[in-house]
Design an enzyme around this catalytic site. Structure first.
Site, PDB file in Angstrom:
ATOM      1  N   LYS A  83      -6.716   4.368   8.299  1.00 19.43           N
ATOM      2  CA  LYS A  83      -5.360   5.194   7.924  1.00 19.43           C
ATOM      3  C   LYS A  83      -5.993   6.851   7.878  1.00 19.43           C
ATOM      4  O   LYS A  83      -5.087   7.523   8.103  1.00 19.43           O
ATOM      5  CB  LYS A  83      -5.412   4.598   6.316  1.00 19.43           C
ATOM      6  CG  LYS A  83      -4.362   3.452   6.328  1.00 19.43           C
ATOM      7  CD  LYS A  83      -4.197   2.825   4.937  1.00 19.43           C
ATOM      8  CE  LYS A  83      -3.305   1.682   4.948  1.00 19.43           C
ATOM      9  NZ  LYS A  83      -3.458   0.940   3.435  1.00 19.43           N
ATOM     10  N   SER A 109       0.783  -1.331   0.134  1.00 20.62           N
ATOM     11  CA  SER A 109      -0.167  -0.097   0.140  1.00 20.62           C
ATOM     12  C   SER A 109       0.917   1.288   0.085  1.00 20.62           C
ATOM     13  O   SER A 109       0.230   2.488  -0.147  1.00 20.62           O
ATOM     14  CB  SER A 109      -1.042  -0.010   1.181  1.00 20.62           C
ATOM     15  OG  SER A 109      -0.361   0.215   2.207  1.00 20.62           O
TER      16      SER A 109
END
Ligand code: ADP
Length: 804
Positions: free
Chosen positions: A723, A680
């Site tokens: 996140k 990611s």
């Protein structure tokens, strides 16, 4: 000498004797009761008091015929007659000499017999002496071992100097069968008679010796048990003196009573009783007794039979969950569904709840609330670092200091058979040569097996089927697969700043005030202060440190209040540092200025979401790509992919087509040696490398996450909520996310979305357009430098950007 009398008197009355013999020279008292015998006595008294006495062969016969009577007996003289208290006649007779019946003259009214004398064959005087001496010695020995000869007998014997008489006297006094006495009576040879008697005495001495030995043994045994009894009594007395509770029922009795009260199942009860019996036989202070005692204490203290009544009322449960927790709407909802199913299904074999989330997000306290809502007891054990199967299942009793495993220990603490049993940190289980604790846990959690859970220490099965197990973990990655399959995972992602402020003001502050004995009048922590604490003193997804900081403020306030310095404390954002010291974190890790070669990645770690800078430096070299910062393989590949994409874009970026052959590129992702992996950070690395190569700075208030393909496509990633929350915490104002993650935006709380710009992208070109500022940084222009190199200048290697 009697010959003359024989001639005169032919016929004598006969007195048959039962169980007794009269020897010549012996005076004896006899009781006479039988009619015929009474008549015989009468006749004797009427005719010179003499009568013949012969023993019956069998004592049972009351009216003996001549055949039932021995032929040899004694002629005796009646010396006294008296009435016995029983109504019978008591006569005293003295034996005169041995006689043999030669004929029966009359059978009625009494037996009348004619007799002949049996003449004794006497020894010579020297023989007589030896015989007397030997017999005396033997008899003395006999008396010595039997000890049941009256003193008179000894006196009467002492005076006898003739062997025949001595034999008769001794025979009269020893308890041997009549038949044997009769034999001795019939033996006319004195030597022979003495020898026989010596044999008899010898035998009797042996028997007596044997009896004595047996008696002694029996007595010793009795003595030993008496001694033990005595010692025990002494011990009780000593204990009493020392103030111990020596009195009252014995230890074994107490245990027996406890076994009854604890309601042990049959097999366990049998086991317990056996151990109690063993304990009784052991010395109290022996090491073995200590082991048995501990074992018994475990057995009787377990809740074999204690079950609390469940109150499954969904409304009530909802109220309790809300009372104890702010927010957490989805987990609460899932918990209520779970409880509802348990209510509907009488024997639910449903999966085990597993709360997954960073520390301090309320996993444990949710477990507690569930127990409260159900009216069950609550226990919690931590599995963190458990690597030995014995910690779950206990050690065998042969180990010194053995104990049951944590499951059984937990149940004892709970005190009921159906508690809510929280197992923390199931993802931190380890396994090594000491066995696999996960396998033991599987048995614990498997409804098919756990009604017969066997702990090595207990050795008898315990029923765990009524226990409601809940587990917690920081992440699911490291939970052994078979365990994970049995669990229903409920994720608790972490809180936003707003939520934290709410939790603190509604729950943590009141709780801490109470714990520190303060009231709201003593201490007020304003909301702006809470926000400042959250921003500058904590960096976490949960609220554990926040709780700790609030506790610190409470402690300091309590001290001031007690010392009388202050009555009332108000904590605001301005004075919070007086209580907590200088801020530990700079709010917003974001750099104040744009930089070249640094981009912010968003990641999910065990502690929740996090913002990590990704730094790139480019130096003169030969096209080497170095990656540091504990990066995993997937992340390294992702960096390669990013570089390949940039090479394909060299023209657009204004780079030489072979730029990569002239430089070495170093990618570094710092942050405390935490291993990092996953794809990611792909777009972040690409962005940082592009910035370093082009010298264009990256916007400082921007963070991004997304996987990159060789052709620059941006692929979706996981953990969007965590996140974005982390980005929010860090003070980032813009976040770049893959377009394909659009659906996850729903999870993000509104207030966070209000604060943060979210850009959804599908291609790396869009990322670069958003992230890189136009215009090169004149001081740090890498390519300029590289150009210089190209022209053969001996310029210095230029480290681009990084260290902030
Ligand atoms: P975990 O088990 O997830 O590490 P805890 O359950 O120990 O976390 O929570 C830490 C503290 O935070 C506890 O005092 C708990 O009551 C409090 N807490 C966590 N989440 C909430 C919430 N949503 N509402 C109220 N208090 C909370």
């Amino acid at each position: 000498m009697g010959d003359a009398r024989d001639a005169v008197r032919k016929s004598y009355p006969l007195l048959p004797l039962r169980n007794v013999l009269v020897f010549p020279g012996i005076t004896i008292s006899l009781e006479v009761g039988r009619p015929k015998s009474l008549r015989a006595v009468d006749i004797a008294r009427a005719s010179g008091n003499e009568l013949v006495m012969c023993a019956q062969k069998s004592t049972e016969i009351t009216d003996p015929s001549p055949e039932d009577i021995y032929n040899v007996g004694t002629l005796g003289r009646i010396k006294e007659v008296a009435k016995a208290p029983s109504g019978n006649l008591r006569i005293v007779v003295e034996g005169i000499r041995r006689v043999r019946i030669s004929s029966y003259d009359a059978l009625e009214p009494a037996y009348m017999v004619t007799i002949e004398d049996l003449l004794e064959r006497r020894p010579r005087p020297d023989e007589n002496k030896v015989l007397v001496k030997t017999l005396m010695e033997q008899y003395e020995e006999y008396v010595g071992v039997t000890r049941n000869v009256p003193a008179e007998t000894l006196i009467s014997i002492a005076g006898v100097s003739e062997a025949g008489r001595l034999c008769d006297t001794v025979t009269t006094h020893i308890p041997i069968p009549i038949s044997e006495k009769q034999e001795l009576l019939e033996t006319v040879s004195v030597i022979e008679r003495t020898e026989r008697l010596l044999d008899v005495l010898n035998r009797e001495i042996e028997i007596a010796g044997l009896e004595k030995r047996i008696n002694l043994r029996v007595r010793r045994q009795i003595e030993r048990s008496q001694k033990e009894y005595w010692l025990r009594e002494q011990m009780k007395a000593i204990q009493k003196e020392l103030g111990d509770k020596g009195d009252g029922p014995s230890e074994a009795e107490e245990f027996r009573q406890k076994v009854e009260e604890a309601g042990l199942p049959d097999d366990a009860k049998e086991r317990a009783l056996r151990e109690i019996a063993r304990l009784e036989k052991m010395p109290q202070a022996s090491a073995e007794a200590v082991v048995v005692r501990t074992y018994l204490e475990w057995l009787v203290s377990l809740p074999w039979n204690v079950v609390t009544e469940d109150t499954i009322d969904i409304e009530h449960a909802e109220k309790i969950l809300d009372q104890d927790h702010y927010g957490l709407d989805e987990p609460k909802e899932r918990i209520l569904e779970y409880l509802a199913i348990r209510k509907l299904v009488s024997k639910p074999r449903g999966p085990i709840l597993c709360f997954v989330g960073p520390p301090g997000v309320g996993k444990t306290s949710l477990g507690k609330s569930i127990a409260k809502a159900l009216g069950r007891k609550f226990v919690r054990i931590s599995l963190g670092g458990v690597r030995d199967e014995a910690e779950i299942r206990g050690h065998r009793r042969t180990y010194i200091g053995a104990l049951p495993g944590r499951i059984i220990q937990g149940l004892r603490t709970a005190g009921s058979k159906n508690p809510v049993f929280l197992m923390d940190e199931i993802d931190k289980l380890a396994s090594d040569f000491r066995g696999d604790p996960a396998a033991a846990l599987l048995e614990v959690l498997d409804p098919e097996q756990n009604h017969q859970f066997s702990d090595h220490y207990l050795e008898v099965p315990f029923d765990l089927s009524k226990v409601m197990f809940i587990t917690t973990a920081n992440s699911t990655h490291t939970i052994p697969r078979p365990l994970l399959d049995r669990m229903e995972v409920i994720t608790l992602p972490g809180y936003t700043e707003e939520e934290k402020v709410e939790i603190a003001s509604r729950f943590l502050v009141p709780k801490m005030l109470k714990e520190h004995g303060l009231t709201p009048t003593n201490l007020t922590i304003r909301r702006d202060a809470l926000k400042e604490i959250i921003r500058s003193y904590t960096r976490e997804a949960g609220v554990r440190n926040l709780e700790r900081q609030v506790a610190t403020i409470c402690r300091k306030t309590a001290k001031d209040v007690v010392a009388g310095n202050k009555k009332r404390v108000v904590v605001t954002a301005k004075n919070v540092n007086k209580y907590l010291g200088i801020p530990k974190f700079r709010y917003g890790q974001v750099e104040k200025e744009d930089q070249v070669g640094v981009a912010l990645a968003l990641a999910v770690t065990e502690y929740g979401g996090d913002v990590m800078p990704c730094e790139v430096s480019v130096v003169k070299g030969k096209g080497k790509l170095t990656l540091t910062g504990q990066l995993g393989d997937v992340m390294k590949e992702s960096a390669q992919a990013a570089l390949s994409y940039l090479r394909s874009r060299s023209a657009d970026l204004g780079l030489e087509p072979d730029f990569y052959e002239q430089v070495d590129i170093h990618v570094h992702v710092p942050e405390g040696a935490i291993p990092k992996d996953g794809p990611s950070a792909g777009i972040t690395m690409a962005c940082a490398i592009a910035s370093a190569l082009t010298g264009k700075p990256v916007r400082h208030d921007l963070a991004m996450t997304g996987e990159i393909t060789l052709r620059g496509r941006v692929l979706p990633i996981g953990g969007v909520k965590e996140k974005v929350l982390a980005a929010h915490r860090a003070g980032v104002s813009k976040v770049i996310l893959p377009l394909d993650n659009k659906k996850d935006l729903e999870d993000i709380p509104d207030n966070v979305r209000d604060d943060i710009d979210i850009e959804l992208v599908s291609h790396m070109d869009q990322v670069l357009a958003l992230a890189l500022r136009d215009g090169r940084d004149p001081e740090l222009e890498t390519l300029a430098c590289l150009d210089g190199l190209k022209q053969g200048q001996q310029g210095q290697d230029v480290a681009v950007n990084h260290v902030s």
